[in-house]
Write a protein that holds these residues in place. Structure first.
Motif, PDB file in Angstrom:
ATOM      1  N   ASP A  51     -78.787   4.849 -28.263  1.00 49.99           N
ATOM      2  CA  ASP A  51     -78.656   6.209 -28.551  1.00 49.99           C
ATOM      3  C   ASP A  51     -78.408   7.207 -27.160  1.00 49.99           C
ATOM      4  O   ASP A  51     -77.612   7.877 -27.227  1.00 49.99           O
ATOM      5  CB  ASP A  51     -80.060   6.571 -29.139  1.00 49.99           C
ATOM      6  N   GLN A  55     -75.185   9.807 -26.932  1.00 47.07           N
ATOM      7  CA  GLN A  55     -75.306  11.024 -26.549  1.00 47.07           C
ATOM      8  C   GLN A  55     -74.363  11.496 -25.373  1.00 47.07           C
ATOM      9  O   GLN A  55     -73.736  12.450 -25.530  1.00 47.07           O
ATOM     10  CB  GLN A  55     -76.963  11.263 -26.091  1.00 47.07           C
ATOM     11  N   TRP A  64     -80.511  19.200 -27.843  1.00 47.03           N
ATOM     12  CA  TRP A  64     -81.748  18.613 -28.682  1.00 47.03           C
ATOM     13  C   TRP A  64     -81.963  17.119 -28.585  1.00 47.03           C
ATOM     14  O   TRP A  64     -83.018  16.922 -28.697  1.00 47.03           O
ATOM     15  CB  TRP A  64     -81.764  19.485 -30.190  1.00 47.03           C
ATOM     16  N   ARG A  65     -80.897  16.468 -28.513  1.00 44.37           N
ATOM     17  CA  ARG A  65     -81.033  15.064 -28.664  1.00 44.37           C
ATOM     18  C   ARG A  65     -81.408  14.771 -27.315  1.00 44.37           C
ATOM     19  O   ARG A  65     -82.380  13.777 -26.993  1.00 44.37           O
ATOM     20  CB  ARG A  65     -79.798  14.379 -28.785  1.00 44.37           C
ATOM     21  N   LEU A  67     -83.433  16.523 -25.065  1.00 47.81           N
ATOM     22  CA  LEU A  67     -84.692  16.880 -25.396  1.00 47.81           C
ATOM     23  C   LEU A  67     -85.632  15.783 -25.760  1.00 47.81           C
ATOM     24  O   LEU A  67     -86.668  15.515 -25.319  1.00 47.81           O
ATOM     25  CB  LEU A  67     -84.938  18.063 -26.076  1.00 47.81           C
ATOM     26  N   TYR A  68     -85.377  15.230 -26.919  1.00 50.50           N
ATOM     27  CA  TYR A  68     -86.307  14.240 -27.746  1.00 50.50           C
ATOM     28  C   TYR A  68     -86.237  13.068 -26.513  1.00 50.50           C
ATOM     29  O   TYR A  68     -87.101  12.197 -26.806  1.00 50.50           O
ATOM     30  CB  TYR A  68     -85.885  13.998 -29.150  1.00 50.50           C
ATOM     31  N   ALA A  69     -85.076  12.801 -25.867  1.00 48.90           N
ATOM     32  CA  ALA A  69     -85.123  11.662 -25.068  1.00 48.90           C
ATOM     33  C   ALA A  69     -85.884  11.892 -23.802  1.00 48.90           C
ATOM     34  O   ALA A  69     -86.761  10.904 -23.553  1.00 48.90           O
ATOM     35  CB  ALA A  69     -83.685  11.514 -24.331  1.00 48.90           C
ATOM     36  N   SER A  70     -85.938  13.085 -23.406  1.00 48.08           N
ATOM     37  CA  SER A  70     -87.042  13.460 -22.285  1.00 48.08           C
ATOM     38  C   SER A  70     -88.558  13.350 -22.773  1.00 48.08           C
ATOM     39  O   SER A  70     -89.491  12.797 -22.160  1.00 48.08           O
ATOM     40  CB  SER A  70     -86.681  14.896 -21.957  1.00 48.08           C
ATOM     41  N   ALA A  71     -88.616  13.772 -24.157  1.00 53.32           N
ATOM     42  CA  ALA A  71     -90.189  13.643 -24.556  1.00 53.32           C
ATOM     43  C   ALA A  71     -90.358  12.180 -24.756  1.00 53.32           C
ATOM     44  O   ALA A  71     -91.539  11.840 -24.577  1.00 53.32           O
ATOM     45  CB  ALA A  71     -90.007  14.295 -26.004  1.00 53.32           C
ATOM     46  N   ALA A  72     -89.507  11.159 -25.181  1.00 55.26           N
ATOM     47  CA  ALA A  72     -89.798   9.900 -25.365  1.00 55.26           C
ATOM     48  C   ALA A  72     -90.079   9.369 -23.812  1.00 55.26           C
ATOM     49  O   ALA A  72     -91.031   8.707 -23.622  1.00 55.26           O
ATOM     50  CB  ALA A  72     -88.346   9.024 -25.711  1.00 55.26           C
ATOM     51  N   VAL A 255     -83.511  23.802 -29.444  1.00 59.78           N
ATOM     52  CA  VAL A 255     -84.268  24.095 -30.571  1.00 59.78           C
ATOM     53  C   VAL A 255     -83.421  25.017 -31.454  1.00 59.78           C
ATOM     54  O   VAL A 255     -82.966  24.914 -32.443  1.00 59.78           O
ATOM     55  CB  VAL A 255     -85.676  24.414 -30.641  1.00 59.78           C
TER      56      VAL A 255
END
Length: 299
Positions: A51, A55, A64-65, A67-72, A255
């Motif tokens: 993924d 990206q 935003w993608r 961001l969710y990678a950083s969240a993971a 967001v």
């Protein structure tokens, strides 16, 4: 951001493949055996790396993608810390060093991606944070401008708005103030500061200092521009803002980007349909037969 994503992908894929291909060695390194768990985690890391590569290789990356990678990555860090606190006695010395080292590297990737998001959205000329989209439509530029220039009518085409009106009965133009109310009752005002008929563009200044302004921004401006294209027109829509507080930029802009990329091509499609056919369905809404297309280009 592209570099951070690719480096993260390389590291995640390498760790994942080692865990899949040689779980026994991983167990010996950490000090305990859990072959199936290692292989399952390794498969997840390989999928995560895939993924990240997807990206990073897009022409127009979606923050935003990232961001969710950083969240993971941050969840991995928190999980590692919790694991060490609860089960640290199970780890060998080499296992403790490995976990701490990997945790530090993953944290660095997460922070680097957030920094990349900040840099990608920041406009160095204004000091504000920017998001811009280009949308292709089948409508001719002049016809579409007649729809878009009607500032008070945007709620006819945007399902998230309950109402929109130009205050004091003014005509669209510089100095006109548009008042918008969304479906939840949140309201804000936008003052038109530039209205260029020949260039088919306008700029609005959001009145962020008004009581109850619903967006977390100290300053916010935006604009629309319609340009002729080979088979219709291209619409550029942009926003620039100063988040409140400023450190929210790496969270807030992705967001905003997600919502804009999802909703505004549909909005432009409805406007383009109105410009070409002016066809309404039985409920009074404009039908949409030829969706507008978000372009994979920066602006």
């Amino acid at each position: 951001m592209r570099t951070a994503l690719l480096a993260n992908a390389l590291f995640s894929a390498s760790c994942g493949l080692i865990m899949i291909l040689n779980p026994a060695w991983v167990g010996a390194l950490l000090g305990f055996e859990a072959t199936r768990v290692f292989m399952l985690v390794g498969a997840g890391l390989v999928l995560f790396a895939t993924d990240l590569v997807h990206q990073a290789t897009r022409t127009r990356m979606q923050t935003w993608r990232a961001l969710y990678a950083s969240a993971a990555d941050i969840l991995w860090v928190l999980g590692s810390i919790l694991g060490v606190l609860l089960f640290g006695e199970w780890l060998s010395a080499s296992g403790m060093i490995t976990v701490v080292t990997v945790t530090g590297i993953v944290l660095a990737f997460g922070i680097s991606q957030l920094w990349g998001i900040d840099r990608l959205h920041r406009n160095p000329e204004t000091g504000l944070y920017r998001h811009c989209i280009l949308v292709d439509t089948h409508a001719q530029a002049d016809k579409l401008w007649k729809i878009i220039r009607d500032l008070g009518a945007i709620s006819r085409y945007m399902s998230s708005l309950r109402d929109s009106v130009i205050l004091d009965g003014k005509e669209p133009g510089a100095g006109a103030v548009r008042r918008c109310v969304d479906q939840t009752g949140r309201a804000w005002s936008e003052e038109c500061t530039v209205f260029d008929e020949a260039g088919r563009r306008f700029v609005v200044h959001f009145r962020a200092d008004e009581l109850g302004f619903p967006f977390p921004a100290r300053r916010m401006v935006g604009g629309w521009k319609i340009m002729p294209a080979a088979e219709g027109s291209t619409v550029m829509i942009w926003w620039e803002l100063e988040p409140k507080p400023k450190w929210l930029a790496s969270l807030m802009l992705p967001v905003l980007a997600f919502q804009v990329d999802r909703d505004f091509p549909k909005l432009i499609g409805r406007m383009a349909e109105a410009a070409t056919l002016s066809r309404r369905n039985t409920a009074g809404a404009f039908e949409e037969h030829q969706p507008a297309r978000l372009l994979a280009r920066w602006c």
